[in-house]
Design an enzyme around this catalytic site. Structure first.
Site, short mmCIF file in Angstrom:
data_model
loop_
_atom_site.label_atom_id
_atom_site.label_comp_id
_atom_site.label_asym_id
_atom_site.label_seq_id
_atom_site.Cartn_x
_atom_site.Cartn_y
_atom_site.Cartn_z
N ARG A 65 -34.02 3.06 54.18
CA ARG A 65 -34.81 2.55 53.06
C ARG A 65 -35.20 3.69 52.11
O ARG A 65 -35.29 3.48 50.91
CB ARG A 65 -36.06 1.84 53.57
CG ARG A 65 -35.84 0.57 54.38
CD ARG A 65 -34.93 -0.42 53.73
NE ARG A 65 -34.73 -1.64 54.51
CZ ARG A 65 -33.86 -1.77 55.52
NH1 ARG A 65 -33.14 -0.75 55.95
NH2 ARG A 65 -33.72 -2.94 56.13
N GLU A 86 -32.21 4.46 50.14
CA GLU A 86 -32.05 3.38 49.15
C GLU A 86 -32.96 3.61 47.94
O GLU A 86 -32.57 3.38 46.80
CB GLU A 86 -32.37 2.04 49.81
CG GLU A 86 -32.18 0.84 48.92
CD GLU A 86 -32.46 -0.45 49.68
OE1 GLU A 86 -31.86 -0.66 50.76
OE2 GLU A 86 -33.29 -1.25 49.21
N SER A 112 -39.92 20.50 42.90
CA SER A 112 -39.53 21.34 44.04
C SER A 112 -39.62 20.59 45.37
O SER A 112 -40.56 19.82 45.59
CB SER A 112 -40.42 22.58 44.10
OG SER A 112 -40.05 23.39 45.20
#
Lengths: 149, 149, 149, 149, 149, 149, 149, 149, 149, 149
Positions: free
Chosen positions: G90, G93, G116
């Protein structure tokens, strides 16, 4: 301007759909097996001059396209290294499931070497069967031995 | 403790080399084709109880190994998705060069569907030939049509 | 228990380092080219019985290992599909940069077909040169034509 | 507008097919080896001004295309990292099967270092042979040693 | 039994952690740059006999391991083709972002050819800087021109 | 309609070839290093308004193209994750062969952290050398430490 | 003999399961955030000497393992480049669906540069919610601008 | 003819550059968060009819394009599975370095399940900081438990 | 000129968006299930002549496009081998998480063989549920046993 | 020492083969569906304490193994991203051939969102059929809508 053999294959496929041409009929015109002729039309083999011109007539190709049919193509007919079309995948599956078996049995019979994919022919036939017709395919390849030197 | 079928395949291979056993002899003992029996020994098919016990005797396997021979394996006999062994690669090459041809010709003859790799058999034979012997392979798979629903 | 040819290759390599054996000396003992013998020791070719026993003596191998030397191996000597070792990568680079050139020139000279990697030999030699010595390699492979059928 | 060298290569290939030009004839016009000239036409080497103009005449190229022939190209002539065309694949197979052998023998003769693919030449010749003609290829590359620092 | 150089690298790393050895101290003992010596300890370069014995003393290696240090290794120090460790990835990123720039500027200055990674040295230094210290790295590689032939 | 920065890079490259512009001259016009300016022209950095207009004049770009030069691009200049051009591959090879060495030596000097590829500069110079000129490249990147939190 | 940091991670995980230790309790002992401490235990950060010894006591580690905790690890905690565990996927995704959005909005606010991942912290909290509790995660990373040079 | 949502995204991007439109202003017009609106413009979310028409006015889109904005897109905004743009890569790196940590801590707090990427929101803010401003991002996703059945 | 079935799929999708056509309405016109008809429109199944003409009327297709609808397509509807669209990925995830479970349970019930994806149908339904509606999908595939031969 | 959940799965599989245990019997003992219980035994779900102990008795597991059964595993049961076992591949094929259809039909019925693979259940049943029995599988997943924010 034609720069890749694939463009000629595309023209052939397009004409084939529009004109409902059958590969077996093309093969009869050329006088060779349906397997070799289809592979050649799909850009895997090179036609000679006479064959190219016949193909050009059948599919209404330009002279430039006919010239390309005589060029040895960059071979390989699949868009991905593992094919995803279900029919073609089944063949990949056969290589995967039976690959080590094929290797063992050919070596047991012939020793070290390979079954040629160049000095090679293929024949695809329908076998009628009451439980459902079958596709029978005969592959024939010359055995090429590894030799010491 | 055996946790993967591959361990049993390794035992079979190891015994085969040490005892110089031939696959065709194993197949005769089992009473089935050399192609199916070799594939099963190499972890691609499941033996039944009686067959497993015979295989156990031939290759000196433990009872645990014999139990594993009856389990349906996770199939696939190649270490990489594109095989690198030259003999097996030639088969991959055939699928690559002739893949679209096979698809076209089967669809032309049968319509939409596939040639089954499950309801399938294979027969590998030597064909004597003065220009060099050939490997002849017959693949037979049931045609399975796609239907509308 | 030996279950893969790689284990025998590992034994050979280990003995080679410990005993400072040279491939060219092994080749002389076997009476064949250094290229074929090294490839066979590294698991790419199968030795016959007599050769295997000599290799077994040179590298102090067990009988089981000697039996494995006579089995046709699963070929392929590189750990990745694109090699990363700088020396071997240079060869891959040659195939990449000159691949289409090689294809064009062989087809121009011979027509459609391939240069065999089975009916094949290789010879590696030092060429002395005041600007720095050169590695000269001769590859010789039979031309195999595609034929119509 | 030309934005990639590949477009010029496409023009050259297209003209070559239409006009049935041979690489060996192009090489003679340029006065260099057929291997280097073909590689340069296929976008792997840069021509100088004079050579570019000759190439432009042979293949009927525009001034813009001729200017591009003098630009160092992004090299690499294969569409996939593992080549699928059977002829080129055989070369990849040689690197795969003989890669570790080549490495061992060059190191045994020369110590640590590589065979250059830059200070490099290639010569492809037909060798007549009663058992079937052979393709003979000589690769010559300078040995470059790794040094301590 | 040692069968791969990686096993020796593992021994060196293990001893280094246990005994808190510093690479710069190892380099001083050997009398060469810290970059070359570290690369050699990590299996990327071959030591000569005298150097190997010193390394063996520093890291308490067996004679077999010391013999392996003199063998040219299969080079390549990264577990994946795109490195995932953040420090090493930044270097891959530099090649990715600046790769075409490096190519353009070297060709503009030198013409067609490469910057050698074999006739090559590297020097890593701390540069003190009030805005945060910097890592300065000097790479020096011989230019190798492509020539016509 | 311009929809990707690559289209503007293509225009710049096309004009550069046609008009034989040198990157070092472009850099002088802009008043910054040749490395940064080339990278920016090749679509890896964003120009400010004034710089974009100068670039537009040098390469005869449309207003739309000039507007795109000020947009931060999707960075990355290589077509494949492992570069195949021989010059750029040598840099990838350096990362592969020396990657673990660079990591060890930076950590030994600075502790855990990275060498920045953002707060970074690069300088490429020719070093004359009787054994063949060398390419010298200085990379300078701020060290960024990992901290606990 | 410990040769890779992963072995120490394995020991920690094994002890954690057997003794039902909680990461939040480990973090309290160390006096730092649960995110950093867990990452360090899992082989992504380096502990200092004092922290390592505490970790050694909590998980019953040997002195050798404690020494390894102070070595900067080869970072990266996922077994595949696209993670397959549903929870971690997830996150991948989110990067895939929102990646271009994140890039656009950071550049709109800050100009060219990055957020960063080194000067970075993460805080994971439960947010109670009548429709089902939520996972709230705050990521904080320093903005690092690209500069001209 | 528009056949893929990407074509509409391209039109939006092209208009945005030409007219210097800001995502935050677009979001204000739509009355939703800048994160959701930008994602939707970039082809990751579907607009409703009213929103689409506003977007159409802002970016001068055709009616066909406006119709496409209401179609649920094939999501995924990155051209490669491992992103190469440095800003987006840092997010991939966070998932790689902290992935196992995130998994451990969410499971420790919530048990087995995932943090939803669908019932999800994201908020990106600038945090002023004397050591350099920071990007702060809050991710909020509903916890979805795995249940037995 | 139409050369690939994808072009016809693109025409269908484009017309569908412009004319707000629903798949369920198309299915009713054809008189088959919405799953099969949608798959056929998206280039995964072949229509017969009568069905093709109806599809041609609904989507305003040319005769050439209608001819293509009757050609068996190269199947496979996803652009990447691991799908990235979140909805489709969840299905891939099910195969990944439950794949070995499905295999075990089918083999336990039926023995060695497969569940056909050709003699196969699918039915997608909404199930109303006070906790949130559910998608219910019934997959029905003929069991095909492996047999000995 | 157990360091990965896979080791426990291996123990379960090994015991299952040796003792001829059936998954459906295990499920009855646990009192849950055969699908969930099998998935949990295969390392895809976490058992609670009571369930783990029952599983431990059935498969003769050590206390350490029983403790591991309660840990949320790193999920994913397939060894390659494209599965090669024929049974599991057919499921991958369904996702590939029907993936875009599933996406279209769920969006047509429910709007933008996904079918959950977490709030999900699966039921596999044999359907007797005179033409050959069928495998019927019902997948039920909650629809989760994307919302604006």
């Amino acid at each position: 301007m034609i720069t890749h053999r694939q463009q000629v294959t595309d023209m052939i496929i397009s004409a084939k759909v529009l004109k409902s041409i059958k590969w077996t009929d093309v093969a009869k015109e050329i006088g060779l097996s349906k397997e070799w002729v289809t592979a050649a039309c799909l850009g895997q083999m090179a036609f000679n001059k006479e064959q190219s011109e016949k193909i050009g007539q059948i599919f209404d190709l330009s002279d430039e396209a006919v010239a390309w049919l005589q060029i040895v193509p960059y071979k390989g007919s699949l868009p991905t290294s593992v094919p995803i079309d279900p029919l073609i995948y089944r063949w990949y599956e056969v290589v995967n499931v039976y690959g080590s078996t094929i290797k063992e049995l050919i070596h047991e019979e012939f020793g070290d070497g390979i079954m040629s994919a160049i000095d090679f022919s293929m024949d695809i036939q329908r076998e009628e069967n009451p439980n459902g017709d079958r596709v029978n395919v005969v592959l024939s390849g010359k055995f090429l031995p590894y030799k010491t030197y």
